[in-house]
Design an enzyme around this catalytic site. Structure first.
Site, PDB file in Angstrom:
ATOM      1  N   LYS A  86     -14.662   7.850  -3.581  1.00 40.95           N
ATOM      2  CA  LYS A  86     -15.987   8.028  -2.841  1.00 40.95           C
ATOM      3  C   LYS A  86     -16.876   9.292  -3.357  1.00 40.95           C
ATOM      4  O   LYS A  86     -17.781   9.584  -3.415  1.00 40.95           O
ATOM      5  CB  LYS A  86     -15.895   7.978  -1.425  1.00 40.95           C
ATOM      6  CG  LYS A  86     -15.553   6.691  -0.839  1.00 40.95           C
ATOM      7  CD  LYS A  86     -14.803   6.658   0.711  1.00 40.95           C
ATOM      8  CE  LYS A  86     -14.280   5.536   1.132  1.00 40.95           C
ATOM      9  NZ  LYS A  86     -13.325   5.545   2.200  1.00 40.95           N
TER      10      LYS A  86
ATOM     11  N   LYS B 109       0.490  14.269   1.604  1.00 41.76           N
ATOM     12  CA  LYS B 109      -0.904  14.896   0.773  1.00 41.76           C
ATOM     13  C   LYS B 109      -1.221  16.092   0.783  1.00 41.76           C
ATOM     14  O   LYS B 109      -2.267  16.734   0.380  1.00 41.76           O
ATOM     15  CB  LYS B 109      -1.947  14.034   1.976  1.00 41.76           C
ATOM     16  CG  LYS B 109      -1.933  12.365   1.839  1.00 41.76           C
ATOM     17  CD  LYS B 109      -2.963  11.954   3.027  1.00 41.76           C
ATOM     18  CE  LYS B 109      -2.623  10.523   3.231  1.00 41.76           C
ATOM     19  NZ  LYS B 109      -3.488   9.619   2.248  1.00 41.76           N
TER      20      LYS B 109
ATOM     21  N   THR C 115      -8.686   6.504  -1.954  1.00 43.37           N
ATOM     22  CA  THR C 115      -9.959   5.763  -1.988  1.00 43.37           C
ATOM     23  C   THR C 115     -11.129   6.878  -1.719  1.00 43.37           C
ATOM     24  O   THR C 115     -12.096   6.893  -2.287  1.00 43.37           O
ATOM     25  CB  THR C 115     -10.353   4.666  -1.125  1.00 43.37           C
ATOM     26  OG1 THR C 115      -9.760   4.899   0.129  1.00 43.37           O
ATOM     27  CG2 THR C 115      -9.612   3.651  -1.534  1.00 43.37           C
TER      28      THR C 115
ATOM     29  N   LYS D 201      -8.501  13.326   4.800  1.00 47.06           N
ATOM     30  CA  LYS D 201      -7.906  12.179   4.886  1.00 47.06           C
ATOM     31  C   LYS D 201      -6.914  12.365   5.897  1.00 47.06           C
ATOM     32  O   LYS D 201      -6.894  13.183   6.382  1.00 47.06           O
ATOM     33  CB  LYS D 201      -7.021  12.398   3.435  1.00 47.06           C
ATOM     34  CG  LYS D 201      -6.511  13.478   2.954  1.00 47.06           C
ATOM     35  CD  LYS D 201      -6.118  13.435   1.719  1.00 47.06           C
ATOM     36  CE  LYS D 201      -6.671  13.768   0.523  1.00 47.06           C
ATOM     37  NZ  LYS D 201      -6.862  12.299  -0.296  1.00 47.06           N
ATOM     38  N   ARG D 202      -6.249  11.328   6.055  1.00 48.13           N
ATOM     39  CA  ARG D 202      -4.985  11.514   7.415  1.00 48.13           C
ATOM     40  C   ARG D 202      -4.179  12.557   7.026  1.00 48.13           C
ATOM     41  O   ARG D 202      -3.995  12.823   5.657  1.00 48.13           O
ATOM     42  CB  ARG D 202      -4.272  10.113   7.269  1.00 48.13           C
ATOM     43  CG  ARG D 202      -5.055   9.016   8.124  1.00 48.13           C
ATOM     44  CD  ARG D 202      -5.436   9.522   9.620  1.00 48.13           C
ATOM     45  NE  ARG D 202      -4.252   9.628  10.196  1.00 48.13           N
ATOM     46  CZ  ARG D 202      -3.833   8.471  11.153  1.00 48.13           C
ATOM     47  NH1 ARG D 202      -4.291   7.480  11.221  1.00 48.13           N
ATOM     48  NH2 ARG D 202      -2.633   8.824  11.880  1.00 48.13           N
TER      49      ARG D 202
ATOM     50  N   HIS E  73       0.817  -1.146   0.039  1.00 50.43           N
ATOM     51  CA  HIS E  73       0.074   0.075   0.062  1.00 50.43           C
ATOM     52  C   HIS E  73       0.900   1.122   0.239  1.00 50.43           C
ATOM     53  O   HIS E  73       0.239   2.377   0.180  1.00 50.43           O
ATOM     54  CB  HIS E  73      -0.770   0.084   1.085  1.00 50.43           C
ATOM     55  CG  HIS E  73      -2.075  -1.294   1.403  1.00 50.43           C
ATOM     56  ND1 HIS E  73      -3.312  -1.142   0.663  1.00 50.43           N
ATOM     57  CD2 HIS E  73      -1.746  -2.385   1.691  1.00 50.43           C
ATOM     58  CE1 HIS E  73      -4.047  -2.035   0.929  1.00 50.43           C
ATOM     59  NE2 HIS E  73      -3.275  -2.950   1.534  1.00 50.43           N
TER      60      HIS E  73
END
Ligand code: 26Q
Length: 805
Positions: free
Chosen positions: A654, A548, A650, A542-543, A354
């Site tokens: 969504k 990110k 992901t 998100k985390r 991952h």
């Protein structure tokens, strides 16, 4: 229908609580409804198990340290086919269904993407009638609960089991013993083979708690089995209080229960903690013992044929000790030779990676494994020796690379290398991610084992993330194209035929608007801030991680704020920026970014000169249930990772499925979204993965040049450095230093200008309502590709070779 259910609820209430409806609390109703569902599900659960056994079907076991399943009442009702009926019944009884569902504490047994993926996969396995089950740990504390205090993240323990959890059943008869530490004794048998015996081990009991996994309207119920650690002696009533031994036993018991005590937060600056290693072995040893026992009772076959009936998917390297554990049992308990045991083992395991961040690949100190798991260490050592010898003799061209390939190197055990060598399949989670594994991160392994590597792009369950979270949209879709998409989500593509029908687009607009209003109400109630429901809802959930790039998002907000201050009357479409993010407790820079978001929010939201054109909302304690509220209301989906860093993502899927438009980099599954909808239907910006990797090869770019030449950037960084956003001018200096003195390792400044330009494009597109709605519906239409049903179908046929029920 609803009347019959009301009747059942009434009876259940009296049986459980001796109460009538008018005296019942939402919690009473929650438990009554859960009991009713459980009663129904039990029958199907039994029949499913019996069917798998009678038909001797091959079964897949998904081993994962995390299952982020969220709440189950609503999704079980949905999958069981009773949701509408239940909602009507509750309303008629004077209860708000959402309030009743909210009585359930989220099962937060995961960090983020990896754990939620495991939960979506279980939902799809059951919904597609596949024999597949999850094995995990029943942590007493899930991922910490986040509070924001004076802008800072504060972590509280998430004790999610305060109320009885109605979905689990303890199955004590199937408890197994796990052994740690001790000495390994070796004997030579008459035939020259070796026998191993363990002495003085510390024994721990693994007790299973089973949760039913209900398939969508198909009668299949699979199992999520979560292990709980208990002392073998905990029921020993002979023990006398006051006795010294009693207190020693208590302390011992406590240390054993710690094994399933809490979930470790995903931590980039993490050095291996022994308790985490114990958890990992605890999970795999219990699960492998269980799988073998099940195989033996269901099949009268030799264990040498295990791979005909069993396949085990390991979710990242966290459960990779399952490989030496299976070797151990086959050799030491079942009398297999090394060669035969290895034959079986390497046909049973498949490994999913991952991450491409090489610094995040898991390793453990050899000493730690040696002392905690002496026999397992011997086996890993032997796997390593045979593997290295194989390279030496059969791959002369790779001899120099043995230190980078060896499972044990420089006193550490490299779990990804163990997982690759011990598995028949290695997969990445999006096309680009798999390509990066093959061409860079795991290049030499790819040379050695080209056939093992394959891609399985992630997916999400459309049942939870569309039907359950966004019932209005689901209903509208069914009105337009009929209900076939529910069982065949790719049929959402039929929406394309209608994507220019302006009367219809208006209906989609209406649904989005209602969802935004609901979220606005929730924000008003919980945070006390009024947001304009006609503003653009721009969402990043998100985390919190540097890669990110939540920081890029905040820089954009600060830029807009600076513009408004300079030019207060400029024309601007109102925007609401919504964040949800937890930072690992020890990740300092990530916590600084959370503080910055909250600080900017506290300035922007209350500055009268902004005239409500900008709002910044940080949603505390982001989790599955909060995601279910935010996602249906999103207009823009921020997917802005430094290209090459996000394995898949992901949340991007969504939000796409709920009609948000992606504003993002060409990274992870964004690329596959782009393959489908094209540049016209999303907003792509920034460096490509190749460009990023090229820069890294040459030591990065010159961040300081951008600071010196771009006034907008200079202004923002100076504001951080000079404490303009803080009470004390020490605040946010670390962010400033990280960018200018560590040369902006995630290219925030480099991508800043294209990011602004792309936001301007998005704003203009938003004003053209029909164009926007057409883009939105186009995204929904293509999103069926990202149903986890599709992903599971690919795992099942290409890796697991499963037959459906
Ligand atoms: C590490 C050390 C100690 C304790 C825990 C951990 C730990 C725990 C969880 C490390 C990593 C994780 C989780 C990683 C994760 O969620 N990765 C994400 O997986 C998603 C599903 O494949 C992808 O979509 C994301 O791109 C990826 O970041």
């Amino acid at each position: 229908m609803a009347d019959a259910l009301k009747e059942k609820i009434l009876r259940q209430l009296i049986a459980d609580k001796g109460r009538e409806v008018k005296e019942a609390t939402p919690k009473d109703i929650y438990y009554a409804l859960a009991s009713i569902v459980n009663e129904e599900v039990k029958q199907q659960w039994f029949r499913t198990r019996k069917y798998y056994k009678d038909e001797k079907l091959k079964e897949v076991y998904y081993l994962s340290m995390e299952f982020l399943i969220g709440r189950l009442l609503e999704s079980n009702l949905l999958n069981y086919g009773m949701l509408d009926e239940a909602k009507t019944a509750l309303e008629q009884m004077g209860f708000n269904p959402q309030e009743v569902f909210a009585e359930e504490h989220d099962a937060g047994l995961g960090n983020g993407g990896l754990g939620r993926l495991a939960a979506c996969f279980l939902d799809s396995l059951a919904s597609l009638n596949y024999p597949g089950h999850g094995f995990g740990i029943r942590y007493r504390y899930g991922l910490f609960e986040q509070r924001i205090i004076h802008g800072n993240q504060v972590e509280l323990p998430d004790y999610w089991l305060t109320d009885p959890y109605p979905w689990e059943s303890r199955t004590e008869e199937e408890a197994v013993v796990i052994q740690f530490h001790g000495d390994v004794h070796m004997y030579k048998r008459n035939d020259g083979t070796l026998e191993f015996e363990y002495k003085n081990t510390d024994k721990v009991m693994a007790v299973p708690y089973d949760i039913p996994v209900v398939g969508y309207e198909n009668g299949t119920v699979n199992t999520l089995r979560l292990w709980s650690a208990e002392s073998i002696f905990s029921n020993n009533s002979d023990r006398l209080e006051g006795n010294k031994q009693f207190y020693r036993d208590l302390a011992h018991e406590h240390s054993i229960e710690q094994i399933s005590g809490f979930l470790y937060p995903d931590d980039s600056s993490y050095e291996g903690k022994e308790l985490r290693l114990k958890q990992q072995y605890f999970l795999v040893s219990a699960s492998i013992q269980n799988i073998l026992k099940h195989f033996k009772t269901n099949n009268r076959m030799s264990l040498s044929k295990l791979a005909e009936k069993v396949v085990i998917q390991i979710n990242d390297t966290h459960p990779s000790l399952a490989i030496p554990e299976l070797m151990r049992i086959l050799m030491d308990e079942e009398g297999f030779s090394w060669e035969n045991a290895w034959q079986v083992t390497t046909k049973v395991f498949a490994y999913t990676n991952h991450t491409t961040l090489s610094e995040a690949l898991e390793t453990w100190p050899t000493d730690m494994i040696k002392s905690l798991l002496p026999r397992i260490f011997m086996i890993i050592d032997e796997i390593n020796n045979r593997f290295c010898q194989g390279i030496w003799f059969d791959h002369e061209e790779l001899r120099d690379k043995i230190p980078e390939l060896a499972i044990i190197a420089y006193e550490r055990v490299h779990m990804a290398r163990l997982a690759i060598v011990g598995s028949f399949s290695v997969n990445g989670v999006a096309k680009i991610h798999t390509e990066i594994l093959k061409k860079k991160e795991m290049k030499d392994f790819y040379t050695l084992f080209p056939d093992k590597f394959n891609n399985k792009t992630n997916g999400i369950t459309h049942r939870r993330w569309l039907m359950q979270a966004n019932p209005k949209l689901a209903e509208l879709i069914t009105d337009v194209i009929g209900p076939q998409w529910i069982k065949r989500p790719k049929q959402l593509i039929s929406l394309l035929k209608h994507s220019s029908d302006s009367a219809l687009l208006e209906k989609f607009n209406q649904v989005k608007h209602e969802n935004k209003r609901e979220l606005a109400n929730y924000i008003k109630q919980h945070i006390g801030i009024t947001v304009d429901e006609r503003s653009i809802f721009d969402v990043q959930i998100k985390r919190l991680h540097e890669y990110k790039r939540q920081l890029l998002n905040v820089f954009h907000i600060i830029y807009l704020y600076n513009e408004l201050k300079e030019n207060p009357n400029q024309d601007m479409t109102p925007r609401t920026f919504i964040f949800g993010a937890k930072a690992a407790p020890s990740y300092h820079l990530a916590k600084e970014v959370i503080k910055l978001i909250n600080t900017v929010a506290s300035i922007v939201n209350y500055d009268p000169s902004v005239k409500d054109r900008l709002k910044v909302i940080f949603m505390e304690n982001y989790n599955v249930s909060i995601a279910e509220k935010i996602i249906p209301a999103a207009d823009i989906s921020e997917q802005i990772s430094t290209a090459s860093k996000e394995a898949s993502g992901t949340g991007n899927m969504k939000m796409m499925m709920n009609g948000a438009l992606t504003l993002g980099t060409m990274d992870g599954a964004n690329i596959e979204i782009n393959d489908l909808v094209g540049d016209r239907n999303m907003f792509i910006f920034g460096l490509s993965a190749d460009e990023v990797l090229e820069y890294y090869q040459h030591g990065g770019y010159h961040a300081r040049d951008l600071y010196n030449t771009d006034d907008r950037i200079k202004r923002i960084l100076d504001q951080l450095n000079q404490g303009e956003f803080g009470v004390h001018n020490i605040e946010f200096k670390d962010i400033y230093y990280n960018i200018l003195y560590h040369n902006d390792p995630y290219f925030v400044l480099k991508d800043f200008e294209p990011y602004l330009e792309t936001h301007e494009l998005a704003e203009r597109a938003y004003r053209d309502r029909m164009t926007w709605l057409n883009m939105s519906v186009t995204n929904i239409a293509y999103s069926g590709k990202f149903s986890s049903d599709q992903t599971i179908q690919e795992y099942a046929t290409e890796i697991w070779k499963l037959k459906r029920k």
